[in-house]
Structures are given as structure tokens and as C-alpha cells.
Design a protein around this motif. Structure first.
Motif, PDB file in Angstrom:
ATOM      1  N   HIS A  22     -29.059 -31.655  14.948  1.00 22.58           N
ATOM      2  CA  HIS A  22     -27.770 -32.145  14.686  1.00 22.58           C
ATOM      3  C   HIS A  22     -27.525 -33.633  14.294  1.00 22.58           C
ATOM      4  N   GLU A  25     -28.363 -33.463  10.253  1.00 20.94           N
ATOM      5  CA  GLU A  25     -27.007 -33.075   9.773  1.00 20.94           C
ATOM      6  C   GLU A  25     -25.933 -34.031   9.649  1.00 20.94           C
ATOM      7  N   SER A  26     -26.003 -34.988  10.700  1.00 25.29           N
ATOM      8  CA  SER A  26     -24.926 -35.867  10.730  1.00 25.29           C
ATOM      9  C   SER A  26     -25.348 -37.086   9.477  1.00 25.29           C
ATOM     10  N   ASN A  29     -24.367 -35.849   6.413  1.00 23.72           N
ATOM     11  CA  ASN A  29     -23.024 -35.882   6.373  1.00 23.72           C
ATOM     12  C   ASN A  29     -22.396 -37.176   5.933  1.00 23.72           C
ATOM     13  N   ASN A  33     -20.295 -38.508   2.341  1.00 26.30           N
ATOM     14  CA  ASN A  33     -18.986 -39.005   2.802  1.00 26.30           C
ATOM     15  C   ASN A  33     -18.558 -39.839   1.533  1.00 26.30           C
ATOM     16  N   GLN A  44     -16.541 -30.943   0.182  1.00 24.78           N
ATOM     17  CA  GLN A  44     -17.839 -30.594   0.939  1.00 24.78           C
ATOM     18  C   GLN A  44     -17.315 -29.754   2.182  1.00 24.78           C
ATOM     19  N   ASN A  46     -19.141 -28.385   5.801  1.00 26.21           N
ATOM     20  CA  ASN A  46     -20.459 -28.573   6.817  1.00 26.21           C
ATOM     21  C   ASN A  46     -20.358 -27.389   7.738  1.00 26.21           C
ATOM     22  N   ASN A  47     -21.713 -27.187   8.160  1.00 30.34           N
ATOM     23  CA  ASN A  47     -21.831 -26.060   9.196  1.00 30.34           C
ATOM     24  C   ASN A  47     -21.008 -24.863   8.881  1.00 30.34           C
ATOM     25  N   ASP A  61     -26.058 -25.604   6.598  1.00 27.04           N
ATOM     26  CA  ASP A  61     -26.050 -27.060   7.137  1.00 27.04           C
ATOM     27  C   ASP A  61     -24.859 -27.791   6.178  1.00 27.04           C
ATOM     28  N   HIS A  62     -24.967 -27.695   4.944  1.00 26.53           N
ATOM     29  CA  HIS A  62     -23.919 -28.421   3.920  1.00 26.53           C
ATOM     30  C   HIS A  62     -23.815 -27.824   2.686  1.00 26.53           C
ATOM     31  N   GLU A  64     -22.041 -28.858  -1.082  1.00 23.10           N
ATOM     32  CA  GLU A  64     -21.524 -29.751  -1.985  1.00 23.10           C
ATOM     33  C   GLU A  64     -21.087 -29.284  -3.107  1.00 23.10           C
ATOM     34  N   THR A  75     -31.142 -29.182   5.993  1.00 19.10           N
ATOM     35  CA  THR A  75     -31.653 -30.490   6.330  1.00 19.10           C
ATOM     36  C   THR A  75     -32.945 -30.268   7.257  1.00 19.10           C
TER      37      THR A  75
END
Length: 238
Positions: A22, A25-26, A29, A33, A44, A46-47, A61-62, A64, A75
Motif C-alpha cells: 500500500h 502504491e501510494s 499515485n 498526481n 488515471q 488506481n486499484n 495497481d495503476h 495511466e 508497483t
């Protein structure tokens, strides 16, 4: 005392790994941003969790979505030195004290994610795989699309395979993927993964339910689905 430490580590390790995941991933992210990334017209997600026709879950995870491409981002928040290449089943993590651990090749994980994203998008768009090493230790990995967190911004900005999506196409991709998102508890997803691993051990293709049979390829023997070419699932043998 040694046995007690081992028991405590066994119990606590899944929670530790989950927390590290986590955190990683943060951080990715945050890099994506717009306030930090710059004024880039992008979408975008996420998750994202996709459920396939067999009821299995796939957590991404992401994602884009940019004018220069769609990027499926996995990630990894491992410390130490990371060694690996595109076709290896497992990569090696070497800690600074010399201790070594192996983990599943994240590019192969991402390949499965991309397959299911492509199904949602009716195989209309090319999806690019990117693995981000959050600890900026990707330098010993022999893959151009495995990048350090610090290099993610420039990698996405400079990526060029001739793709130039319109705003309408970006919106279509974003909306289709978001509409396919499934709300699932983490516990349910973990159970789904364990079931998939059990099926592979029993010789069952986790993607279509076909039989896994041994074949020979450029990189040695591997297990392939009996429903090939309709199903392209493969698993390299050790």
C-alpha cells in the motif's frame, strides 16, 4: 526463542507485505498526481479489480491513460538489490546483509493484467506494461520497462510508439475500464489467488479451465494451455 521469532514472523509477514504494498502504491499515485506530474491531459485509475469469465479476480495497481499510450503499472516496494530479466519466472531480492529471497516476475503478473484489460476494451487498444521499483533499485533488472520511481515521470513523458489518442478515445478507454471495476474485499481477492495457484498445481489452466500440457520453446520447457491458440496462458517450468 528462535522458534518463537520464526512463528511471529510467519504470522506477521503477510500484514507487513500488505502494508509495504500500500505504501508503494501510494508513492506511485503521488508521482502520477497532476499537481506533481505537470499539466498533462491524462486519465488515471488506481486499484482496479477485474473479474474474468471464470469468476477470478485480477487486481491492477495503476492504469495511466495518456495521449501517447495506455500504461498498466505494477508497483514493487522491495528493498535491497533486485536481479531479474523479462523471461525469468522469478526474480531475486538480495538484502544488504546477503540474505536472498525470490518473488514472481512482476512482468509476467502484468502480462495477465494486460490480457484482461484488453478483453474489457475488446482488444481495440495496445496496452503497455510498466513495473515501478519504489525503492529506486531497478538498475540491475535487464528490462527497459522496469523503471525506478524517480524515473517514472520521464519514462511516461518520453514514451513514443506512434500512439496519439484523442480526448474522446481517452475518455472511452477510461469509462470502459471504470465500468468493469468490481468492488471486492482484499480477503476475497487473496482467496481467489490461492484458488488459482491450486488449479495450476492440479494442471488446470487458470484462465480458461483447459488442461496444462508440457511443451518445448525457445527458453526451454513450459506448460501451455491445451486450448491454444484461443488461450495463450503459459507457465515456464523450473
Amino acid at each position: 526463542m528462535g522458534i518463537l521469532k520464526k512463528v511471529v514472523k510467519t504470522i506477521a509477514q503477510p500484514a507487513i507485505n500488505n502494508y509495504k504494498g500500500h505504501v508503494g502504491e501510494s508513492k506511485v499515485n503521488s508521482k502520477l498526481n497532476p499537481l506533481i506530474f505537470g499539466k498533462v491531459d491524462h486519465r488515471q485509475i488506481n486499484n482496479l479489480i477485474l473479474i474474468d469469465d471464470n469468476g477470478k479476480s485480477h487486481q491492477i495497481d495503476h492504469i495511466e491513460i495518456r495521449q501517447n499510450g495506455i500504461f498498466c503499472i505494477e508497483t514493487k516496494n522491495y528493498i535491497g538489490w533486485i536481479f531479474g530479466s523479462e523471461n525469468q519466472d522469478k526474480w531475486t531480492q538480495t538484502l544488504y546483509n546477503g540474505e536472498k529471497h525470490q518473488f514472481i516476475n512482476p512482468l509476467k503478473q502484468n502480462k495477465s493484467h494486460i490480457y484482461h484489460m484488453s478483453q474489457v476494451l475488446n482488444k481495440k487498444y495496445k496496452i503497455n506494461s510498466v513495473v515501478v521499483m519504489v525503492q529506486n533499485n531497478a538498475n540491475k533488472v535487464d528490462c527497459p520497462n522496469v523503471v525506478n520511481l524517480d524515473d517514472l515521470k520521464s519514462y511516461l513523458k518520453n514514451f513514443n510508439d506512434g500512439t496519439n489518442y484523442s480526448i474522446e478515445e481517452m475518455d472511452e478507454i477510461y469509462n470502459k475500464l471504470l465500468a468493469a471495476n468490481n468492488i471486492m474485499k482484499n480477503k476475497e481477492h487473496v482467496q481467489n489467488i490461492k484458488q488459482t495457484q491450486a488449479e495450476i498445481k492440479e494442471g488446470i489452466c487458470p484462465r480458461c479451465g483447459g488442461k496444462l500440457i508440457e511443451r518445448n520453446g525457445k527458453y526451454g520447457n513450459f506448460l501451455g494451455c491445451s486450448n491454444y491458440p484461443k488461450c495463450t496462458f503459459i507457465l515456464n517450468k523450473k
